[in-house]
Design a protein around this motif. Structure first.
Motif, short mmCIF file in Angstrom:
data_model
loop_
_atom_site.label_atom_id
_atom_site.label_comp_id
_atom_site.label_asym_id
_atom_site.label_seq_id
_atom_site.Cartn_x
_atom_site.Cartn_y
_atom_site.Cartn_z
N PRO A 264 0.82 -1.21 0.00
CA PRO A 264 0.00 0.00 0.00
C PRO A 264 0.86 1.27 0.00
CG PRO A 264 0.01 -0.99 2.18
CD PRO A 264 0.77 -1.93 1.29
N VAL A 265 0.36 2.27 -0.69
CA VAL A 265 0.96 3.60 -0.67
C VAL A 265 -0.11 4.56 -0.15
CG1 VAL A 265 2.02 5.46 -2.01
CG2 VAL A 265 2.45 3.05 -2.63
N LEU A 266 0.23 5.32 0.88
CA LEU A 266 -0.74 6.19 1.54
C LEU A 266 -0.38 7.66 1.30
CD1 LEU A 266 -0.85 4.44 5.04
CD2 LEU A 266 -2.23 3.92 3.03
N GLY A 267 -1.37 8.50 1.47
CA GLY A 267 -1.17 9.94 1.47
C GLY A 267 -2.36 10.58 2.16
N PHE A 268 -2.13 11.65 2.90
CA PHE A 268 -3.23 12.26 3.66
C PHE A 268 -3.27 13.76 3.43
CE2 PHE A 268 -1.70 8.55 6.03
CZ PHE A 268 -2.84 7.78 5.98
N GLU A 269 -4.49 14.25 3.31
CA GLU A 269 -4.74 15.68 3.27
C GLU A 269 -5.66 15.98 4.45
OE1 GLU A 269 -6.47 16.27 -0.58
OE2 GLU A 269 -4.86 15.12 -1.53
N VAL A 270 -5.12 16.64 5.45
CA VAL A 270 -5.89 16.96 6.65
C VAL A 270 -6.24 18.45 6.63
CG1 VAL A 270 -5.87 17.07 9.16
CG2 VAL A 270 -4.84 15.11 7.99
N HIS A 271 -7.54 18.73 6.73
CA HIS A 271 -8.02 20.10 6.76
C HIS A 271 -8.30 20.51 8.20
CE1 HIS A 271 -8.85 18.75 2.65
NE2 HIS A 271 -8.84 20.03 2.28
N VAL A 272 -7.66 21.59 8.62
CA VAL A 272 -7.81 22.10 9.99
C VAL A 272 -8.54 23.43 9.94
CG1 VAL A 272 -6.62 22.85 12.08
CG2 VAL A 272 -5.67 20.97 10.70
N GLU A 273 -9.72 23.49 10.57
CA GLU A 273 -10.43 24.76 10.69
C GLU A 273 -9.83 25.58 11.82
OE1 GLU A 273 -15.00 23.76 9.20
OE2 GLU A 273 -14.57 23.98 11.33
N LEU A 274 -9.37 26.78 11.52
CA LEU A 274 -8.79 27.64 12.54
C LEU A 274 -9.89 28.32 13.33
CD1 LEU A 274 -5.95 29.27 10.39
CD2 LEU A 274 -5.84 27.21 11.82
N ASN A 275 -9.62 28.56 14.61
CA ASN A 275 -10.67 29.09 15.49
C ASN A 275 -10.56 30.60 15.71
OD1 ASN A 275 -8.43 29.23 17.12
ND2 ASN A 275 -9.17 27.79 18.67
N THR A 276 -10.05 31.33 14.72
CA THR A 276 -10.02 32.79 14.80
C THR A 276 -11.45 33.32 14.96
OG1 THR A 276 -10.04 32.81 12.39
CG2 THR A 276 -7.91 33.03 13.46
N ARG A 277 -11.57 34.53 15.48
CA ARG A 277 -12.91 35.09 15.70
C ARG A 277 -13.62 35.42 14.38
NH1 ARG A 277 -15.13 36.61 20.14
NH2 ARG A 277 -16.24 38.32 19.11
N THR A 278 -12.87 35.76 13.36
CA THR A 278 -13.48 36.10 12.06
C THR A 278 -12.94 35.17 10.98
OG1 THR A 278 -11.78 37.78 11.66
CG2 THR A 278 -13.84 38.51 12.68
N LYS A 279 -13.57 35.23 9.83
CA LYS A 279 -13.24 34.32 8.73
C LYS A 279 -11.91 34.70 8.06
CE LYS A 279 -18.03 32.99 7.76
NZ LYS A 279 -19.09 32.92 6.74
N MET A 280 -11.55 33.93 7.07
CA MET A 280 -10.23 34.08 6.46
C MET A 280 -10.09 35.39 5.71
SD MET A 280 -7.32 32.61 6.24
CE MET A 280 -6.17 33.96 5.88
N PHE A 281 -11.11 35.80 4.98
CA PHE A 281 -10.98 36.99 4.14
C PHE A 281 -12.08 38.02 4.37
CE2 PHE A 281 -9.04 33.48 1.62
CZ PHE A 281 -7.72 33.90 1.72
N SER A 282 -12.96 37.77 5.33
CA SER A 282 -14.03 38.72 5.62
C SER A 282 -14.13 38.94 7.12
CB SER A 282 -15.38 38.23 5.07
OG SER A 282 -15.95 37.26 5.94
N SER A 283 -14.93 39.92 7.52
CA SER A 283 -15.09 40.23 8.94
C SER A 283 -16.23 39.45 9.58
CB SER A 283 -15.34 41.73 9.10
OG SER A 283 -16.51 42.12 8.40
#
Length: 503
Positions: A17-36
């Motif tokens: 077997p050959v494995l690979g992982f993509e883990v998505h981490v939601e950050l807990n900042t008070r506002t979103k990535m590109f908006s308020s």
């Protein structure tokens, strides 16, 4: 139709077997990535009604412009450093173009050829103590899409649903996607490596304090890539990507299932389709999603509305100085300090309770007592309710509960009743004991009277004890405990019985 599976051991005899992982981490900042807009991945806003945490940018309205969240950028750099990555002196955002109903802009702002972090490595530990180094290719910043809820079907998926609802609250939530390099040579350890890798990522982001990391809420999601190489081959096979697996156990099971499924197809002369797949917790199987696109199909191009990020070396070193202890090193230290066996420690690690036990010990409980409560009664109640154990009670209250037991104020049976009150928000352990009247009876006269009454009701038992059959005292102790609603000190009751029997 259920796919045919090859026995796991047989599959490993024929394929690597050959494995690979993509883990998505939601950050807990008070506002979103590109908006308020408030960020629903922050605990404060997690229960907001649908479509209430939105702005013109989140909805892709004309004229709205993205502005990077500096707190999210710092969190991403800290995570990159904790993964052993290099931090780019300059990195830029890109548009990843695709259409989906919960992506109103028809593109996702991500990073492509210039990620914030790259070329890292993390160490994981298997249950038998062996360690494995997992190479990290990149960790990049992006925004999340919204959320679709499919209504009317039996499975909650689009197949068979009558209609779908769109919630844009999640649109724009800051994410860091961590991508490994191909993992070769895992062999029979492949499912366990998958589980332990995701567990380490969860521990890292929790230690940094940058994410709630609750997999059941989607704060941390894993896409698991699996392919097989025939024994002796060096050419990777066609991979599948099982999307959004949201528990450690499911990651382990999904990888094992894909190995068995692909092995059967290849052994029968078939070929693997490069596609996304969905994991079904109820059946323990995956099903086909969509044919997997390559990067070219997304038509990446630089985000024209934002300048490149250029984190200063001073900032990077400041964040590096604040990194917590690495998870594997921390586990070794705690296991030694607490005096747990490898199996005892693995039990609390598998349950995600290391932080809770550590905090309980810091609050004054002995390590063995802390483990007993978290891995025992609290885990039992959590399993019944379908919630994480560390959401039921605070470590401070668990430590206070054990202190009441140690002081003889309550016994273990009464402590379980007090815990029920704590979980029901009736107050601290002491407040629950006082309000419910749970304290152990310390009135010597009351104990003696209860023992005499129990012995009078069972005269033959007294004779047996006097004849040397001291185990018969158990029946009298049980009767006294019942009469006193469990609020007697069983050890003292036994002493009184022996005194009455002249032993």
């Amino acid at each position: 139709m259920n796919a045919k599976l090859m026995d796991f051991e047989a599959a490993l005899e024929q394929f690597d077997p050959v494995l690979g992982f993509e883990v998505h981490v939601e950050l807990n900042t008070r506002t979103k990535m590109f908006s308020s807009s408030p960020n629903p991945a922050n605990e404060e806003f997690a229960d907001a009604p649908p479509n209430t945490l939105i702005s013109p940018l989140d909805l892709g309205l004309p004229g709205s412009m993205p502005v990077p969240n500096s707190a999210a950028v710092k969190s991403a750099i800290s995570l990159g450093l904790a993964l052993g990555c290099e931090i780019g002196t300059s990195c830029r955002f890109a548009r990843k173009n695709y259409y989906y109903p919960d992506l109103p802009k028809n593109y996702q702002i991500s990073q492509y050829d210039e990620p914030i972090a790259f070329e890292g490595e993390v160490e994981i530990e298997l249950p038998d103590g062996r360690t494995v180094d997992i190479a990290i290719e990149r960790a990049h910043i992006e925004e999340d899409a919204g959320k679709l809820t499919h209504v009317g079907g039996a499975t909650g998926r689009i197949q068979g649903a009558e209609y779908s609802l769109v919630d844009y609250n999640r649109a724009g939530v800051p994410l860091v996607e961590i991508v490994t390099k191909p993992i070769v040579g895992a062999g029979a350890d492949a499912p366990e490596i998958a589980k332990q890798y995701v567990a380490v990522i969860r521990d890292i982001v929790r230690g940094l304090g940058i994410s709630e990391a609750r997999m059941e809420r989607g704060n941390l999601r894993c896409d698991a890539n699996v392919s097989l190489m025939p024994k002796g081959s060096t050419e990777f096979g066609t991979r599948t990507e099982t999307k959004n697996v949201n528990s450690l156990r499911s990651v382990e099971r999904a990888v094992k299932y894909e190995i068995q499924r692909q092995a059967r197809i290849l052994a029968d002369g078939g070929s693997i389709t490069q596609e996304t797949r969905h994991w079904h917790e109820d059946t323990g199987r995956t099903s086909a999603g969509r044919v997997k696109s390559d990067a070219d199909d997304y038509r990446y191009f630089p985000e024209p509305d934002m300048l490149p990020l250029t984190p200063s070396r001073e900032l990077v070193e400041e964040l590096r100085a604040g990194l917590p202890e690495q998870p594997v090193a921390r586990r070794r230290r705690l296991r030694g300090e607490w005096g747990f066996t490898a199996l005892e420690f693995q039990d609390i690690a598998n349950a995600g309770l290391i932080d809770a036990v550590e905090a309980t010990v810091s609050a004054g409980a002995a390590p063995a007592a802390a483990r007993k409560w978290w891995n025992g009664e609290l885990s039992r109640i959590a399993n019944e309710r379908g919630v994480p154990a560390d959401t039921l009670a605070s470590p401070e209250h668990v430590a206070q509960l054990q202190q009441l037991v140690d002081a003889g104020t309550i016994n273990d049976r009464l402590a379980r009743q007090a815990l029920e009150g704590v979980i029901a928000d009736e107050g601290s352990p002491q407040e629950v004991v006082d309000a419910r009247g749970l304290a152990v009876v310390s009135d010597e006269g009351a104990l003696v009277a209860a023992v005499d009454e129990a012995l009078a009701a069972q005269p033959d038992v007294l004779a047996k004890i006097q004849d040397g059959k001291v185990q018969a005292a158990g029946a009298v102790i049980g009767a006294v405990m019942k009469a006193m609603r469990g609020q007697a000190d069983a050890a003292r009751v036994r002493e009184i019985i022996m005194e009455r029997a002249g032993r």
